[in-house]
Every structure is written in structure tokens, then in C-alpha cells.
Write an enzyme that holds these catalytic residues in place. Structure first.
Site, PDB file in Angstrom:
ATOM      1  N   ASP A  11       0.778  -1.183  -0.018  1.00 39.55           N
ATOM      2  CA  ASP A  11       0.109   0.095  -0.105  1.00 39.55           C
ATOM      3  C   ASP A  11       0.842   1.030   0.030  1.00 39.55           C
ATOM      4  O   ASP A  11       1.948   1.192   0.659  1.00 39.55           O
ATOM      5  CB  ASP A  11      -0.959  -0.010   1.191  1.00 39.55           C
ATOM      6  CG  ASP A  11      -2.008  -0.934   1.098  1.00 39.55           C
ATOM      7  OD1 ASP A  11      -2.157  -1.693   0.089  1.00 39.55           O
ATOM      8  OD2 ASP A  11      -2.417  -1.402   2.145  1.00 39.55           O
ATOM      9  N   ASP A 130     -13.336  -4.888  -3.937  1.00 38.37           N
ATOM     10  CA  ASP A 130     -13.639  -4.915  -2.558  1.00 38.37           C
ATOM     11  C   ASP A 130     -14.810  -5.601  -2.236  1.00 38.37           C
ATOM     12  O   ASP A 130     -15.966  -4.867  -2.482  1.00 38.37           O
ATOM     13  CB  ASP A 130     -13.373  -3.632  -1.794  1.00 38.37           C
ATOM     14  CG  ASP A 130     -11.813  -3.206  -1.991  1.00 38.37           C
ATOM     15  OD1 ASP A 130     -10.799  -4.076  -1.665  1.00 38.37           O
ATOM     16  OD2 ASP A 130     -11.738  -1.957  -2.386  1.00 38.37           O
TER      17      ASP A 130
END
Lengths: 255, 194
Positions: A11, A130
Site C-alpha cells: 500500500d 472490495d
């Protein structure tokens, strides 16, 4: 299948590698290039870099760090974060990324998938999903990079995966949100269902905590790859040991 | 040693040019037939779809100049597929340098398409820089026919020609620029002479 892929996910925030739990409370864990090199040396099969706040902030990821990574590694990598147009995608690929992963922007405008697949080929277009479990089904969430902006789209995950792959997405990274960062194992039933709904490779994401979790998702869910962050960043699992273990279980690994 | 990367105006020539940069080569990215003809090595990179790439090659007047090249030429991924007669992808009429057709892979439960990831090479003879059993990185939905020009293959339910050669033309279905040390050795051999 080819060798199953072990994919560390990094990330990125402001050009640095960060890690949060269930998409919150990000802490800085270091330089992007150092991480990329470390994982290449340890035998990672591919890397994914997500600019986690780009989409929610309405901007595209910064291609400066894409080029810095491309210069030093000789394994494939995907980049994600606010890629909204053909031009954004072209800039990422032109700077050496092998694939762009699109998530929220594909939900905003599904035609983006077709435009990218047509010009760059499906193999360059990864759909990030997601997926959130609720009321006995799974639904797609959007803008998960920001706590305030995260929203339930109301779209069933399986419907969205079918639509997006028909539009030309060449791979799906399925992130099961309730499993993210909790290290209790991948969501095997959901990953299996998505792999059956899609004719493209599916990468499992969310929940890796032990080598057995990788074994299960490869053996039972037909995942082409397994993505993980915390267990690799915090050195709880060493990639060479993991690959050795999986190979002993009869799962093909590149070593 | 001067290398020309043929730029047909689309896609990811980034990773290919960076890989040659790492080998310390003087390199140009160009669509100019004269610049291409005067290079010591030519690379036809893998980008986009066959129909689009061939239309661009024709618009740029590069079809005959590419076919006439005498120096070592390496086609990568789609660039390799363009060396064949024809592709199922948009029914593209390709360069016809190597006989055969390029066909779409059919997905199965065990073998999704694109064929994406690291597959093991089996060599049919000597291939400079590579060893039987090397893993290399593939990302493609179409594959060319097996035949006498195939030097190495991978298995994906059917034979996937991974390296082909005819005369001075060489093709790699996989991405040597993203195939770790094996890929780098393959590119080095292409540069230093096969």
C-alpha cells in the site's frame, strides 16, 4: 495452471509504503524501491502497488514511483489507484508497469474496462474488487481507501465480476474486506464462487496469516495467486519458506 | 551496438525499454523505417491487440521495411504473434514471416484465460541463455500454432510455443523483460549474438 503466484501487496501513500488494518490507521513502513527489491530477492512472483488514497482524493497515482520500481525489478508488477482514463493507464504502462488495476473508477464508469482492454489488451487490465459480506451475500464496496467515503454500491460481487470480465478485465483481485488484516485465512468459499464465475485468473486477497491459508486457497478455491501484505511486511512468513512448504504439498511453485 | 524498439504508438513499451536500459544499451524508440533499418538489433514489442497493431504498422508504412530487415529482430508477446501469417484476434493479416496462425486460447475451470503467470519452459534444442525447466512469465490470450519453427514451449492444456525462430527473426511469447534472471540472460544473448 502455471505455477501459483505469491504476490506481496504494497500500500502506497505519498510515495511511501504504508500498512493499515481493515483499511484504517496507516503507518509508514518504508521506501518503495527497497521493498520492491527485497521481495524480488525473496522470490515473490509479482508485486502489486496500491496508492490507497488516490481514488478517494480524486487523483491518479503518481507515475514517478512507477518508473523507479520498473527500473530496478525484473518481475511483473501491477499498479492501482485512481486510474480513471486511457491516458492515466497509458502513463502507468509507459513508465514500466505491466498491469493497471482498476477498482472504484471501473464502478463509476464500466466502459473504462473496455477502453483499456481494447487499447492495451486484457492482460494489462486487472479488476480490483472490495467484497463485503452482508445478509448472506457479498456486495461490492467503493472508495475503500477512505473511511469517510467508503460506500456500498449495492452490486452483488458475482454480478460485477461477470460483467467486468465480459467487458475485458483479464484478471480479478478479490479482496474480502472482513478478512483483511485479521490473519484468520482467506475467504475460501467466496473465492471459489468468484473463480467459478470468472473465466480469467482470480487472485485471493485478505486474511493470510499462516502458510496453511495459502495451501487451502490454492487447493480448494483454484486461486491463480494469493496476495498478502502484513505477513510479509512484518516477516511473519518468509516467502522462500512458504514456497518450499507449498511445493512439498504438491502445489507448483516457481523457485 | 544500437537497438531500435519499434513504436507503433500504443501500450507498454516501458518495461521493454527499461530492461534494455539495464543492459546498458544505446536505444531508440522509433517508427522511422530508416532508423529501424540502420539499427544493429530490432525489437517488436508486445502491446495491445493484433488488429490494432497491424493497422498501425500499415499506416506507418512499416510492413515491408520490417519484413526486409536482415539484422536480428526479436518480437515479444504480441510482437511474436505478428510474425505469423494471421491472427484470430480481429482477423488480423500479420507479417507472414513465419508460417502459421495465431489462435485464441479457450478457458477451462483449471486454465483461465489469459494464460497469466510463470510457466515452465521445455526446450526443443539449444536456446542461448535458457535452460530446460526455467520458469518465465506469460500474459496472453492468443497463441501461435506449434510447428518446425518452435524452439521452446510451455504447456497450458495445449502446447504454447514460447520461442520461435526463422532466419534472423526470433519471437518470445513470454515477457523476457519480466522473467527474472532467465529472461535477462535471454535478452543478453539476443544482444550479444545468437
Amino acid at each position: 495452471m502455471p505455477a501459483r503466484r505469491i504476490i506481496p501487496c504494497l500500500d502506497v501513500k505519498d510515495g511511501r509504503v504504508v500498512k493499515g488494518v481493515q483499511f484504517r490507521d496507516h503507518r509508514d513502513i518504508g521506501d518503495i524501491v527497497e521493498h520492491a527489491l527485497r521481495y524480488r530477492d525473496e522470490g515473490a512472483d509479482e508485486l502489486v502497488f496500491y496508492d490507497i488514497t488516490a481514488s478517494a482524493e480524486g487523483r491518479s497515482l503518481d507515475t514517478g514511483w512507477v518508473r523507479r520500481i520498473a527500473r530496478v525489478i525484473d518481475i511483473p508488477f501491477a499498479v492501482a489507484g485512481g486510474v480513471r482514463t486511457r491516458e492515466h493507464a497509458a502513463a502507468c504502462l509507459g513508465n514500466g508497469a505491466d498491469k493497471v488495476s482498476i477498482n472504484s473508477p471501473a464502478l463509476e464508469r464500466p466502459e473504462l474496462i473496455e477502453e483499456l482492454a481494447r487499447d492495451f489488451g486484457s492482460q494489462c487490465v486487472v479488476l480490483g474488487v472490495d467484497s463485503f459480506e452482508a445478509d448472506g451475500d457479498y456486495y461490492v464496496h467503493q472508495y475503500t481507501g477512505s473511511v469517510e467515503k467508503t460506500r456500498d454500491t449495492g452490486l452483488r460481487t458475482l454480478d460485477w465480476v461477470r460483467e467486468a470480465t465480459e467487458r475485458g478485465a483479464g484478471e480479478v483481485v478479490l479482496n474480502c474486506m472482513k478478512k483483511d488484516g485479521v490473519r484468520t485465512g482467506y475467504d475460501v468459499p467466496h473465492t471459489t464462487a468468484v473463480a467459478e464465475a470468472a473465466s480469467v485468473p482470480v487472485i485471493a486477497s485478505g486474511g493470510a496469516g499462516a502458510p496453511e491459508h495459502f495451501r487451502t486457497v490454492f487447493e480448494q478455491a483454484s486461486a491463480s495467486g494469493a496476495l498478502a501484505a502484513t505477513v510479509f511486511h512484518d516477516r511473519m512468513i518468509a516467502i522462500p519458506d512458504l514456497k518450499e512448504y507449498l511445493a512439498t504439498c504438491g502445489i507448483e511453485m516457481r523457485r | 551496438m544500437k537497438l531500435a524498439i519499434v513504436d507503433v504508438g500504443c501500450g507498454n513499451i516501458g518495461s521493454v525499454s527499461i530492461a534494455f536500459e539495464r543492459l546498458g544499451l544505446e536505444m531508440i524508440t522509433t517508427a522511422d523505417p530508416e532508423a529501424i533499418a540502420s539499427a544493429d538489433r530490432v525489437v517488436l514489442p508486445g502491446v495491445g491487440a493484433a488488429g490494432y497493431a497491424m493497422r498501425r504498422i500499415d499506416e506507418l508504412g512499416l510492413r515491408e521495411p520490417i519484413k526486409a530487415l536482415k539484422q536480428p529482430v526479436l518480437g515479444i508477446c504480441l510482437g511474436m504473434q505478428l510474425l505469423f501469417d494471421r491472427s484470430d484476434e480481429e482477423g488480423a493479416d500479420c507479417l507472414g514471416i513465419i508460417p502459421g496462425e495465431v489462435r485464441r486460447l479457450e478457458p477451462t475451470r483449471e486454465r483461465p484465460v489469459p494464460h497469466m503467470g510463470w510457466s515452465k519452459l521445455s526446450l526443443h534444442g539449444d536456446v542461448p541463455g535458457l535452460t530446460d525447466g526455467d520458469y518465465v512469465y506469460f500474459a496472453h490470450s492468443y497463441a501461435c500454432d506449434p510447428g518446425p519453427h518452435v524452439l521452446a514451449s510451455a504447456d497450458y492444456g495445449r502446447e504454447i510455443p514460447a520461442i520461435v525462430a526463422r532466419g534472423n527473426f526470433l519471437g518470445a511469447q513470454f515477457h523476457p523483460e519480466r522473467s527474472g534472471p532467465a529472461g535477462t540472460r535471454f535478452l543478453e544473448k539476443f544482444v550479444t549474438g545468437l
